[in-house]
Design an enzyme around this catalytic site. Structure first.
Site, PDB file in Angstrom:
ATOM      1  N   ARG A  89       9.723  -1.628  14.051  1.00  0.00           N
ATOM      2  CA  ARG A  89       9.923  -0.244  13.614  1.00  0.00           C
ATOM      3  C   ARG A  89       8.738   0.628  14.007  1.00  0.00           C
ATOM      4  O   ARG A  89       7.577   0.266  13.796  1.00  0.00           O
ATOM      5  CB  ARG A  89      10.069  -0.193  12.091  1.00  0.00           C
ATOM      6  CG  ARG A  89      10.122   1.219  11.544  1.00  0.00           C
ATOM      7  CD  ARG A  89      10.254   1.226  10.043  1.00  0.00           C
ATOM      8  NE  ARG A  89       9.056   0.767   9.391  1.00  0.00           N
ATOM      9  CZ  ARG A  89       8.160   1.565   8.818  1.00  0.00           C
ATOM     10  NH1 ARG A  89       8.301   2.871   8.838  1.00  0.00           N
ATOM     11  NH2 ARG A  89       7.102   1.049   8.219  1.00  0.00           N
ATOM     12  N   HIS A 117       1.757  -4.516   8.489  1.00  0.00           N
ATOM     13  CA  HIS A 117       0.960  -3.301   8.730  1.00  0.00           C
ATOM     14  C   HIS A 117      -0.451  -3.760   9.081  1.00  0.00           C
ATOM     15  O   HIS A 117      -1.018  -4.609   8.394  1.00  0.00           O
ATOM     16  CB  HIS A 117       0.946  -2.422   7.480  1.00  0.00           C
ATOM     17  CG  HIS A 117       0.470  -1.028   7.757  1.00  0.00           C
ATOM     18  ND1 HIS A 117      -0.845  -0.748   8.076  1.00  0.00           N
ATOM     19  CD2 HIS A 117       1.122   0.160   7.777  1.00  0.00           C
ATOM     20  CE1 HIS A 117      -0.961   0.560   8.276  1.00  0.00           C
ATOM     21  NE2 HIS A 117       0.210   1.129   8.105  1.00  0.00           N
ATOM     22  N   GLU A 157       0.862   8.866  14.738  1.00  0.00           N
ATOM     23  CA  GLU A 157       0.785   7.447  14.382  1.00  0.00           C
ATOM     24  C   GLU A 157       1.142   6.605  15.604  1.00  0.00           C
ATOM     25  O   GLU A 157       1.613   7.138  16.622  1.00  0.00           O
ATOM     26  CB  GLU A 157       1.749   7.132  13.223  1.00  0.00           C
ATOM     27  CG  GLU A 157       1.290   7.759  11.902  1.00  0.00           C
ATOM     28  CD  GLU A 157       2.184   7.451  10.717  1.00  0.00           C
ATOM     29  OE1 GLU A 157       1.661   7.396   9.609  1.00  0.00           O
ATOM     30  OE2 GLU A 157       3.398   7.272  10.896  1.00  0.00           O
ATOM     31  N   HIS A 202       4.734  -5.615   5.432  1.00  0.00           N
ATOM     32  CA  HIS A 202       4.915  -4.197   5.112  1.00  0.00           C
ATOM     33  C   HIS A 202       6.367  -3.746   5.142  1.00  0.00           C
ATOM     34  O   HIS A 202       6.790  -2.954   4.308  1.00  0.00           O
ATOM     35  CB  HIS A 202       4.101  -3.385   6.128  1.00  0.00           C
ATOM     36  CG  HIS A 202       4.150  -1.907   5.934  1.00  0.00           C
ATOM     37  ND1 HIS A 202       3.659  -1.297   4.795  1.00  0.00           N
ATOM     38  CD2 HIS A 202       4.619  -0.907   6.725  1.00  0.00           C
ATOM     39  CE1 HIS A 202       3.820   0.017   4.900  1.00  0.00           C
ATOM     40  NE2 HIS A 202       4.420   0.282   6.054  1.00  0.00           N
ATOM     41  N   ARG A 209       2.603  -1.108  16.015  1.00  0.00           N
ATOM     42  CA  ARG A 209       2.045  -1.975  14.971  1.00  0.00           C
ATOM     43  C   ARG A 209       2.001  -3.451  15.303  1.00  0.00           C
ATOM     44  O   ARG A 209       1.078  -4.150  14.914  1.00  0.00           O
ATOM     45  CB  ARG A 209       2.897  -1.842  13.722  1.00  0.00           C
ATOM     46  CG  ARG A 209       2.461  -0.698  12.935  1.00  0.00           C
ATOM     47  CD  ARG A 209       3.138  -0.624  11.653  1.00  0.00           C
ATOM     48  NE  ARG A 209       2.851   0.722  11.195  1.00  0.00           N
ATOM     49  CZ  ARG A 209       3.505   1.338  10.275  1.00  0.00           C
ATOM     50  NH1 ARG A 209       4.493   0.737   9.669  1.00  0.00           N
ATOM     51  NH2 ARG A 209       3.155   2.551   9.926  1.00  0.00           N
TER      52      ARG A 209
HETATM   53  P1  FAD Z   1      12.625   1.588  -2.071  1.00  0.00           P
HETATM   54  O1  FAD Z   1      11.959   2.891  -1.998  1.00  0.00           O
HETATM   55  O2  FAD Z   1      11.773   0.380  -1.978  1.00  0.00           O
HETATM   56  O3  FAD Z   1      13.435   1.523  -3.452  1.00  0.00           O
HETATM   57  C1  FAD Z   1      14.055   0.331  -3.873  1.00  0.00           C
HETATM   58  C2  FAD Z   1      14.722   0.580  -5.212  1.00  0.00           C
HETATM   59  O4  FAD Z   1      15.607  -0.497  -5.510  1.00  0.00           O
HETATM   60  C3  FAD Z   1      13.767   0.662  -6.396  1.00  0.00           C
HETATM   61  O5  FAD Z   1      14.209   1.680  -7.255  1.00  0.00           O
HETATM   62  C4  FAD Z   1      13.964  -0.685  -7.108  1.00  0.00           C
HETATM   63  O6  FAD Z   1      13.726  -0.649  -8.501  1.00  0.00           O
HETATM   64  C5  FAD Z   1      15.431  -0.919  -6.850  1.00  0.00           C
HETATM   65  N1  FAD Z   1      15.854  -2.316  -6.945  1.00  0.00           N
HETATM   66  C6  FAD Z   1      15.515  -3.346  -6.130  1.00  0.00           C
HETATM   67  N2  FAD Z   1      16.144  -4.467  -6.532  1.00  0.00           N
HETATM   68  C7  FAD Z   1      16.892  -4.129  -7.613  1.00  0.00           C
HETATM   69  C8  FAD Z   1      17.751  -4.850  -8.487  1.00  0.00           C
HETATM   70  N3  FAD Z   1      17.981  -6.162  -8.338  1.00  0.00           N
HETATM   71  N4  FAD Z   1      18.322  -4.192  -9.520  1.00  0.00           N
HETATM   72  C9  FAD Z   1      18.092  -2.869  -9.714  1.00  0.00           C
HETATM   73  N5  FAD Z   1      17.303  -2.134  -8.909  1.00  0.00           N
HETATM   74  C10 FAD Z   1      16.707  -2.763  -7.879  1.00  0.00           C
HETATM   75  N6  FAD Z   1       7.839   4.682   5.733  1.00  0.00           N
HETATM   76  C11 FAD Z   1       7.786   5.854   6.384  1.00  0.00           C
HETATM   77  O7  FAD Z   1       8.759   6.258   7.036  1.00  0.00           O
HETATM   78  N7  FAD Z   1       6.648   6.606   6.331  1.00  0.00           N
HETATM   79  C12 FAD Z   1       5.540   6.228   5.633  1.00  0.00           C
HETATM   80  O8  FAD Z   1       4.556   6.938   5.597  1.00  0.00           O
HETATM   81  C13 FAD Z   1       5.584   4.985   4.950  1.00  0.00           C
HETATM   82  N8  FAD Z   1       4.503   4.531   4.272  1.00  0.00           N
HETATM   83  C14 FAD Z   1       4.626   3.406   3.523  1.00  0.00           C
HETATM   84  C15 FAD Z   1       3.552   2.996   2.733  1.00  0.00           C
HETATM   85  C16 FAD Z   1       3.676   1.907   1.893  1.00  0.00           C
HETATM   86  C17 FAD Z   1       2.511   1.471   1.032  1.00  0.00           C
HETATM   87  C18 FAD Z   1       4.892   1.180   1.864  1.00  0.00           C
HETATM   88  C19 FAD Z   1       5.050  -0.008   0.956  1.00  0.00           C
HETATM   89  C20 FAD Z   1       5.938   1.547   2.685  1.00  0.00           C
HETATM   90  C21 FAD Z   1       5.822   2.655   3.517  1.00  0.00           C
HETATM   91  N9  FAD Z   1       6.871   3.066   4.333  1.00  0.00           N
HETATM   92  C22 FAD Z   1       6.787   4.238   5.006  1.00  0.00           C
HETATM   93  C23 FAD Z   1       8.156   2.377   4.291  1.00  0.00           C
HETATM   94  C24 FAD Z   1       9.094   3.168   3.361  1.00  0.00           C
HETATM   95  O9  FAD Z   1       8.356   3.648   2.268  1.00  0.00           O
HETATM   96  C25 FAD Z   1      10.223   2.316   2.842  1.00  0.00           C
HETATM   97  O10 FAD Z   1      10.864   1.646   3.892  1.00  0.00           O
HETATM   98  C26 FAD Z   1      11.255   3.198   2.133  1.00  0.00           C
HETATM   99  O11 FAD Z   1      10.623   3.936   1.133  1.00  0.00           O
HETATM  100  C27 FAD Z   1      12.345   2.331   1.538  1.00  0.00           C
HETATM  101  O12 FAD Z   1      13.146   3.143   0.725  1.00  0.00           O
HETATM  102  P2  FAD Z   1      14.408   2.512   0.034  1.00  0.00           P
HETATM  103  O13 FAD Z   1      15.088   3.605  -0.694  1.00  0.00           O
HETATM  104  O14 FAD Z   1      15.184   1.739   1.004  1.00  0.00           O
HETATM  105  O15 FAD Z   1      13.787   1.439  -0.996  1.00  0.00           O
HETATM  106  C1  SIN Z   2       1.351   4.471   7.106  1.00  0.00           C
HETATM  107  O1  SIN Z   2       1.046   5.536   6.564  1.00  0.00           O
HETATM  108  O2  SIN Z   2       0.614   3.854   7.866  1.00  0.00           O
HETATM  109  C2  SIN Z   2       2.705   3.909   6.834  1.00  0.00           C
HETATM  110  C3  SIN Z   2       3.676   4.545   7.720  1.00  0.00           C
HETATM  111  C4  SIN Z   2       4.921   3.711   7.828  1.00  0.00           C
HETATM  112  O3  SIN Z   2       4.963   2.561   7.401  1.00  0.00           O
HETATM  113  O4  SIN Z   2       5.887   4.230   8.411  1.00  0.00           O
END
Ligand code: FAD
Ligand code: SIN
Length: 531
Positions: A377, A235, A119, A342, A281
């Protein structure tokens, strides 16, 4: 009378970070984990590309560190970067132990190895993945495990409203149970915010609807510092299609040779960066934005059709199927793509153990600011941060739990919560805010646009406050709570953007088009009034 429930640890959020810390805490602790919607609904579930880890023989942790620092454009904390990258292999092994299955590569020297994709910003193939649906594999396997733990209580469809603090420490959370429409006070020795990012503050976002910055807003109201919120990542490639709500087209498509094209079929990335489609990015998103504005077009194209159908379908089965459902066969046609919000690079300031400014309150994952990402990032470093800091927070809590214990005798204030979903309609305000942020605080900014955005957000904020509190009554509903948080975090983003007098990483201001002094450049740290 307000219902009160006690636990040792409360985890707000069930994405990769919240689930990791829950699984790595000792089973002697009574834990509650909350999610706004279903337990799996999170950014984690939709992650596509994968997780960065130096496994290739030609690669090394040192090279991963150098690439991360380069992508961060002078603002990464080198010790955080080293800490995360050096713990990457351990974090991946733990996932494999939990049953996560990553895509294998062909048998090499009679040994099965993992397929690594590439990537932007990475100098080597370094992304371990589960086809193009890595997040689904990780989230569902971790949730499967959590559901079997008898010391973990699961609260689905519960939205945290605000932290409860007493004498400089966090002692609980007010939560709205969306199933019954009642507010409950949860008390605990430790509260962990794992609530993800705030990309839905923008009109177009790759994130699920739950990403409304609740954790950042709650922590700020409780008196925690936040940092670097001007660095919102766009993104470069989300599908432009009326039936697809900003569906992400993974950077791994470009990693495997996908080319960005103008409507006349011409490539353009070589005009912006020698790394072309695999530049970081910020560079690619700005180049697309530039071409769209220059040619007055609504999207550009991303084409991988020069690879064989077999290759495309086997490497990108989810993207292939989704596009086909929408009438686009990516094995022989290009996709229309646009940038979309993103990832939130800034967040709640934490130390190396995930501790915030308040005793007893931790933050992990996208909601936190650890110093890993700097001004931009690098792809696939985010899930890695969730896993490594999830483990660090668990270790710190277990080490310090005796000191974190307290008598749960919190005085309960006389608050009167009124669930009032029908009284006010907020969707037009939400649309106004998201459009405003997209137009004025988007990929390219200027002083004038930022000032105008500030003025409009101030007005929205004043209106919100008058709706929220009439004497001792709080009028709440889930969309209202989210809007209140989005407005607050929009304000913090704008203030951070106004404070930065240079263009660096993801922050580009036409009034300060140049990067400042690399050595003197600082993080933008905002201090709450009561800090
Ligand atoms: P999240 O996974 O967003 O979880 C948040 C949680 O908090 C959820 O359960 C939600 O319900 C809860 N929550 C929020 N507010 C409240 C509230 N007020 N009360 C109760 N619960 C609440 N990163 C990578 O490293 N590699 C990738 O390939 C990648 N691809 C991605 C593709 C997409 C489409 C997206 C959107 C993001 C991608 N990212 C990727 C980024 C990565 O997925 C996220 O940064 C990471 O998953 C965040 O994890 P987290 O546990 O911090 O939050
Ligand atoms: C992607 O698959 O392009 C998302 C990867 C990331 O946000 O880290």
């Amino acid at each position: 009378m307000l219902k009160i429930v006690d636990y040792d640890v409360l985890i707000i959020g069930s994405g990769a970070s919240g689930l990791t810390v829950a699984l790595q805490l000792t089973s002697k602790l009574q834990i509650a984990i909350f999610s706004k919607g279903e337990l799996t609904e999170s950014s984690t579930l939709y992650a596509q590309g994968g997780i960065a880890v130096a496994l290739d023989e030609a690669d090394s942790t040192e090279l991963h560190i150098v690439d991360t620092l380069n992508a961060g454009d002078g603002l990464c904390d080198p010790s955080t970067v080293r800490f995360v990258v050096e713990n990457a292999k351990k974090a991946i092994d733990k996932l494999i132990d939990y049953g996560v299955e990553f895509t294998r590569s062909e048998v090499l020297n009679n040994e099965l190895s993992y397929h690594l994709t590439r990537e932007g910003g990475h100098s080597h193939r370094r992304i371990i993945h589960a086809d193009d649906a890595t997040g689904f594999e990780v989230e569902t396997k971790l949730v499967e495990k959590i559901r079997k733990m008898s010391n973990i209580s699961i609260y689905e469809n519960y939205i945290a409203i605000d932290l409860v603090c007493e004498k400089g420490r966090c002692v609980g959370v007010y939560v709205l149970d969306l199933n019954s429409g009642t507010v409950i006070l949860f008390r605990a020795n430790v509260v962990i915010l794992a609530t993800g990012g705030v990309s839905n503050v923008y009109l177009y976002s790759s994130n699920p609807d739950i990403c409304t910055g609740d954790g950042i807003a709650m922590a700020w109201r409780a008196g925690c510092r936040v940092a670097n919120l001007e660095f919102m990542q766009f993104h470069p490639t989300c599908l432009f299609h009326p039936m697809a709500k900003s569906f992400l087209i993974s950077e791994a498509i470009r990693g495997e040779g996908g080319k960005l094209l103008l409507p006349n079929g011409e490539r353009f990335m070589q005009r912006f960066d020698s790394r072309e489609e695999l530049a970081p990015r910020d560079v690619v998103a700005r180049a697309i934005d530039h071409e769209m504005k220059r040619l007055k077009i609504e999207y550009v194209y991303l084409d991988i059709s020069h690879r064989t159908s077999e290759f495309i379908i086997s490497h990108f089965p989810m993207i292939y199927a989704k596009c086909l459902e929408l009438g686009i066969d990516i094995t022989c046609q290009p996709m229309s793509v646009v940038p979309a919000a993103h990832y939130t690079c800034g967040g709640i300031v934490v130390d190396k153990h995930g501790r915030t400014d308040l005793l007893g309150l931790y933050a992990i994952g996208e909601v936190s600011f650890t110093g890993l990402h700097g001004a931009n990032r690098m792809a696939s470093n985010s899930l890695l941060e969730c896993l490594v800091y999830g483990a660090a927070v668990a270790a710190d809590i277990m080490k310090n739990f005796p000191e974190l214990s307290m008598n749960s005798n919190i005085s309960i204030s006389n608050e009167n919560w009124t669930i009032n979903s029908n009284k006010y309609k907020f969707s037009h305000k939400l649309n106004d805010l998201r459009r405003l942020m997209w137009d004025y605080v988007g990929i390219v900014r200027s002083n004038k646009w930022l000032e105008q955005a500030q003025h409009h957000v101030d007005v929205l904020n004043t209106e919100m406050l008058t709706y929220y509190k009439g004497s001792n009554i709080f009028y709440i509903s889930s969309d209202f709570l989210e809007l209140r948080n989005l407005i607050l975090v929009a304000d913090l983003i704008i203030r951070s953007a106004i404070a930065r007098h240079e263009s660096r990483g993801l922050h580009y201001n036409t009034d300060y088009p140049h990067i400042g002094n690399k050595i003197l450049s600082k993080n933008t740290i905002l201090f709450p009034k009561n800090y």
